[in-house]
Write a protein that holds these residues in place. Structure first.
Motif, PDB file in Angstrom:
ATOM      1  N   LYS A 260       0.838  -1.205   0.000  1.00 50.06           N
ATOM      2  CA  LYS A 260       0.000   0.000   0.000  1.00 50.06           C
ATOM      3  C   LYS A 260       0.869   1.249   0.000  1.00 50.06           C
ATOM      4  O   LYS A 260       1.899   1.303   0.675  1.00 50.06           O
ATOM      5  CB  LYS A 260      -0.904   0.009   1.232  1.00 50.06           C
TER       6      LYS A 260
ATOM      7  N   ALA B  60      -4.356   3.944  -4.985  1.00 47.31           N
ATOM      8  CA  ALA B  60      -4.724   2.584  -5.360  1.00 47.31           C
ATOM      9  C   ALA B  60      -5.672   2.557  -6.556  1.00 47.31           C
ATOM     10  O   ALA B  60      -5.449   1.814  -7.512  1.00 47.31           O
ATOM     11  CB  ALA B  60      -5.355   1.857  -4.175  1.00 47.31           C
ATOM     12  N   LYS B  61      -6.739   3.360  -6.506  1.00 52.12           N
ATOM     13  CA  LYS B  61      -7.772   3.309  -7.537  1.00 52.12           C
ATOM     14  C   LYS B  61      -7.179   3.615  -8.914  1.00 52.12           C
ATOM     15  O   LYS B  61      -6.498   4.621  -9.090  1.00 52.12           O
ATOM     16  CB  LYS B  61      -8.891   4.300  -7.202  1.00 52.12           C
ATOM     17  N   TRP B  62      -7.426   2.729  -9.859  1.00 48.91           N
ATOM     18  CA  TRP B  62      -7.023   2.841 -11.249  1.00 48.91           C
ATOM     19  C   TRP B  62      -5.502   2.841 -11.450  1.00 48.91           C
ATOM     20  O   TRP B  62      -5.030   3.058 -12.558  1.00 48.91           O
ATOM     21  CB  TRP B  62      -7.624   4.066 -11.941  1.00 48.91           C
TER      22      TRP B  62
ATOM     23  N   GLN C 137      -2.349   0.969 -12.179  1.00 52.28           N
ATOM     24  CA  GLN C 137      -2.083  -0.341 -12.762  1.00 52.28           C
ATOM     25  C   GLN C 137      -0.685  -0.865 -12.469  1.00 52.28           C
ATOM     26  O   GLN C 137      -0.477  -2.073 -12.415  1.00 52.28           O
ATOM     27  CB  GLN C 137      -2.274  -0.288 -14.276  1.00 52.28           C
TER      28      GLN C 137
ATOM     29  N   ASP D 228      -8.587   9.782 -12.055  1.00 53.28           N
ATOM     30  CA  ASP D 228      -9.951   9.937 -11.548  1.00 53.28           C
ATOM     31  C   ASP D 228      -9.990  11.212 -10.710  1.00 53.28           C
ATOM     32  O   ASP D 228      -9.450  11.249  -9.595  1.00 53.28           O
ATOM     33  CB  ASP D 228     -10.341   8.731 -10.699  1.00 53.28           C
TER      34      ASP D 228
ATOM     35  N   ASP E 143     -11.096  11.024  -7.022  1.00 53.76           N
ATOM     36  CA  ASP E 143     -10.299  10.317  -6.029  1.00 53.76           C
ATOM     37  C   ASP E 143      -9.389  11.317  -5.309  1.00 53.76           C
ATOM     38  O   ASP E 143      -8.612  12.016  -5.953  1.00 53.76           O
ATOM     39  CB  ASP E 143      -9.451   9.235  -6.708  1.00 53.76           C
TER      40      ASP E 143
ATOM     41  N   HIS F 149      -5.610  11.049  -6.114  1.00 57.68           N
ATOM     42  CA  HIS F 149      -5.318  11.501  -7.473  1.00 57.68           C
ATOM     43  C   HIS F 149      -5.328  13.029  -7.524  1.00 57.68           C
ATOM     44  O   HIS F 149      -4.445  13.655  -8.113  1.00 57.68           O
ATOM     45  CB  HIS F 149      -6.363  10.969  -8.458  1.00 57.68           C
TER      46      HIS F 149
END
Length: 151
Positions: free
Chosen positions: A10, A26-28, A30, A70, A73, A76
């Motif tokens: 993380k 974390a979100k999106w 890759q 995003d 987020d 982000h």
């Protein structure tokens, strides 16, 4: 020997002044690449056979993140807001929680934030790099049970 998925590591970012990283990246996202830069000198000595020995002079631990942007987020948005900043305004607090239970954290610098670009048919690109400004503080988490899901 257990193997753990990379997604179980993380990464968090936050305000440098507060010394707290509570926004999880974390979100999106890759891919996270370790782009550590080490400065190494080579020297040969007469007490050896003339083969140069390597001496690590410095370690700059750096991670490159890549994925899709995003705007909703908070992590982000935090990185995106640094896009036009320079100098001290690019400094953040950065934390990594490893599957081993180690927590690494400390002051860091964000470089190369990109929140747009690419082909018209693609989602918005999101990439940036974070490098600790010094050796991070290393501690063990209270929940030292390992990484969780093996795979």
């Amino acid at each position: 020997m257990a193997r753990y998925k990379n997604a179980l590591t993380k990464y968090y970012v936050g305000d440098l002044e507060e010394k707290e990283a509570n926004l999880r990246l974390a979100k999106w996202i890759q891919a996270v690449e370790d782009d550590t830069d080490e400065e190494v000198e080579e020297e040969a000595y007469y007490d050896g056979d003339g083969t140069p020995e390597e001496d690590v002079i410095s370690v700059k631990k750096k991670y490159s993140f890549e994925g899709f942007y995003d705007n909703d987020d908070p992590a982000h948005r935090f990185i995106a807001d640094l896009e036009f900043e320079v100098g001290e305004d690019r400094k953040i607090w950065f934390k990594q929680e490893r599957t081993s239970g180690e927590i690494l954290e400390g002051p860091a610098t964000v470089t190369e934030p990109k929140v747009t670009g690419g082909e018209a048919s693609e989602y918005q690109h999101f990439s940036f790099a974070i490098a600790w400004d010094r050796k991070p503080d290393i501690s063990k988490s209270d929940d030292d049970a390992g990484g969780g899901v093996e795979g």
